[in-house]
Write a protein that holds these residues in place. Structure first.
Motif, PDB file in Angstrom:
ATOM      1  N   THR A  99     -20.610  20.562  49.786  1.00 32.91           N
ATOM      2  CA  THR A  99     -19.340  19.987  49.565  1.00 32.91           C
ATOM      3  C   THR A  99     -18.373  19.818  50.620  1.00 32.91           C
ATOM      4  N   ALA A 100     -18.327  20.709  51.694  1.00 28.21           N
ATOM      5  CA  ALA A 100     -17.638  20.853  52.878  1.00 28.21           C
ATOM      6  C   ALA A 100     -18.269  19.606  53.705  1.00 28.21           C
ATOM      7  N   TRP A 101     -19.356  19.189  53.686  1.00 23.50           N
ATOM      8  CA  TRP A 101     -19.562  18.087  54.375  1.00 23.50           C
ATOM      9  C   TRP A 101     -18.905  16.834  53.928  1.00 23.50           C
ATOM     10  N   GLN A 103     -16.127  16.550  53.100  1.00 18.14           N
ATOM     11  CA  GLN A 103     -14.779  16.372  53.789  1.00 18.14           C
ATOM     12  C   GLN A 103     -14.683  15.742  55.339  1.00 18.14           C
ATOM     13  N   ASP A 105     -15.405  12.766  57.903  1.00 18.20           N
ATOM     14  CA  ASP A 105     -15.378  11.227  58.008  1.00 18.20           C
ATOM     15  C   ASP A 105     -15.252  10.847  59.369  1.00 18.20           C
ATOM     16  N   LYS A 170     -11.521  21.007  61.117  1.00 15.00           N
ATOM     17  CA  LYS A 170     -11.383  21.242  59.567  1.00 15.00           C
ATOM     18  C   LYS A 170     -12.311  22.667  59.381  1.00 15.00           C
TER      19      LYS A 170
END
Length: 434
Positions: A99-101, A103, A105, A170
């Protein structure tokens, strides 16, 4: 009669019924009981996902997952579906790490659209079409022919570095950066994929999965007790290995066995072959690789930005060198004309004017050759200047001796020598009234 016939049948063998019974099981085998798996247009695609996706093509399989090209049924968008092999031990980590992926873009990062473990674990992500190489589609940098030309290598490595820079801003690190995890668009734009999977691989119960690829592993992957834990500088090491391979077609740490590669990466006394030893035209990158592939994290580039700045400085130096090369050609023409004019001088004034022009041109040539590290031409030019000085002859002789030593020892022209040469050239010009 019935009993009698029955009795006869017990006494005589009747082979006819046996083959009839043998054929019967074959007949109902034609209609399959559960045809769902057999009717899949792409074998291996999870039937649980058929409600959401139309499978189009099997793209490949690694040690961790299968990948399919599919069409999203709700809007017709073409996506890539990665079906990982995870178990109860890794399912929670899978969701946390992946789920970090979501973020991320960036044009140089594969976009992750969705991730779930139900009805089966899957990742829905951007489909990257690949690049055409001699009529064959190459989907990742691992399959792209190497070495590549310098311009292409710089385009690829800058793109990868920009993607890393975005992720690092990030607080997200890849930890398994390698050519296989860099997908390619048709215009050769690199896009980093598989964020977070390295950590899951480390936790996997499968003994063959280590969470990183040994040939691209950093010292801290292999010996955390000595080199510390992985972080953003681990990505910088792996960026360096990838860049080295792009430019040279080789890996900095190779071996016939895992143990040999392990030893070369973790031994602080082992030095990889500088790119200049493989291709002299790559000498300008030797210093950059010394920092990219420093065994200790503290001695590496501390950020991707720092590495990119060094690439920019190198580009400026190369641009200046190209301009100097052009200047040298013009100065050589000017020198030839000036020497001829000096020989034909008929008056003291004309002789002095042409002499000044020769000295000034020789001085400019000497400084240009020094800056270009063209030591043989520099030595010849200084030797020509001997005929135009008396007062500065001792210093000029010392300068020539230094250049001879640099040639003998194959050493570059230092900044200190460059500064002393500028002073010497200026003094000789003043001596000649220039």
């Amino acid at each position: 009669m019935a009993k009698a016939r029955g009795g006869k049948s017990r006494n005589k063998p009747e082979p006819a019924p046996a083959p009839i019974e043998a054929k019967r099981p074959e007949e109902p085998a034609v209609p399959a009981r559960n045809p769902a798996h057999q009717e899949l247009p792409v074998p291996g695609f999870p039937p649980e996902l058929l409600d959401k996706y139309e499978p189009l093509e099997f793209l490949g399989e690694g040690g961790f997952a299968k990948v399919f090209k599919a069409k999203r049924k709700k809007d017709g968008k073409i996506v890539a579906l990665k079906i990982p092999r995870i178990d109860e031990r890794t399912s929670k980590t899978f969701l946390k790490e992946i789920t970090a992926w979501l973020q991320l873009d960036h044009p140089n990062i594969v976009r992750l659209y969705d991730v779930d473990i139900l009805p089966v674990p899957y990742l829905e992500m951007e489909f990257v079409e690949g690049v055409n190489v001699d009529g064959k589609t190459v989907r990742d940098l691992g399959g792209y022919p190497k070495p590549v030309d310098e311009k292409t290598a710089l385009k690829l490595i800058r793109g990868i570095a920009e993607g890393l820079k975005h992720a690092h801003s990030k607080g997200i690190y890849h930890r398994d950066l390698k050519p296989l995890n860099i997908l390619l668009k048709s215009d050769l734009t690199p896009k980093i994929t598989d964020w977070g999977l390295a950590k899951i691989g480390t936790m996997s119960s499968g003994r063959s999965v280590m969470g990183y690829t040994p040939l691209y592993a950093a010292p801290e992957h292999l010996m955390p007790g000595k080199y510390g834990h992985t972080d953003g500088r681990t990505d910088i090491w792996q960026l360096g290995v990838t860049f080295y391979e792009l430019l040279t077609g080789k890996l900095p740490f190779e071996g016939h066995t895992y143990e040999e590669v392990f030893g070369k990466i973790t031994d602080e006394s082992y030095r990889f072959t500088p790119p200049s030893k493989i291709n002299p035209a790559l000498a300008k990158y030797d210093g950059i690789f010394k920092k990219l592939l420093a065994k200790r994290k503290e001695e590496r580039y501390q950020s991707v930005d720092e590495f990119l700045r060094d690439l920019e400085k190198l580009e400026e130096v190369e641009k200046k060198k190209a301009e100097l090369e052009k200047e040298v050609e013009e100065l050589k023409k000017t020198l030839s004309k000036s020497v001829q004019a000096l020989k034909k001088s008929t008056t003291p004034e004309e002789t002095l004017r042409n002499r000044r022009l020769v000295v000034e041109t020789l001085g400019k040539l000497a400084l240009a050759y020094a800056e270009l590290n063209r030591k043989a031409e520099l030595l010849n030019t200084l030797n020509d200047l001997k005929f135009y000085t008396v007062q500065n002859l001792p210093d000029l002789t010392n300068a020539m001796n230094t250049v001879e030593l640099l040639i003998k020892e194959n050493l570059p022209v230092s900044e200190d020598f460059m500064e002393r040469l500028k002073v010497l050239v200026h003094s000789i010009k003043r001596e000649n009234g220039a």
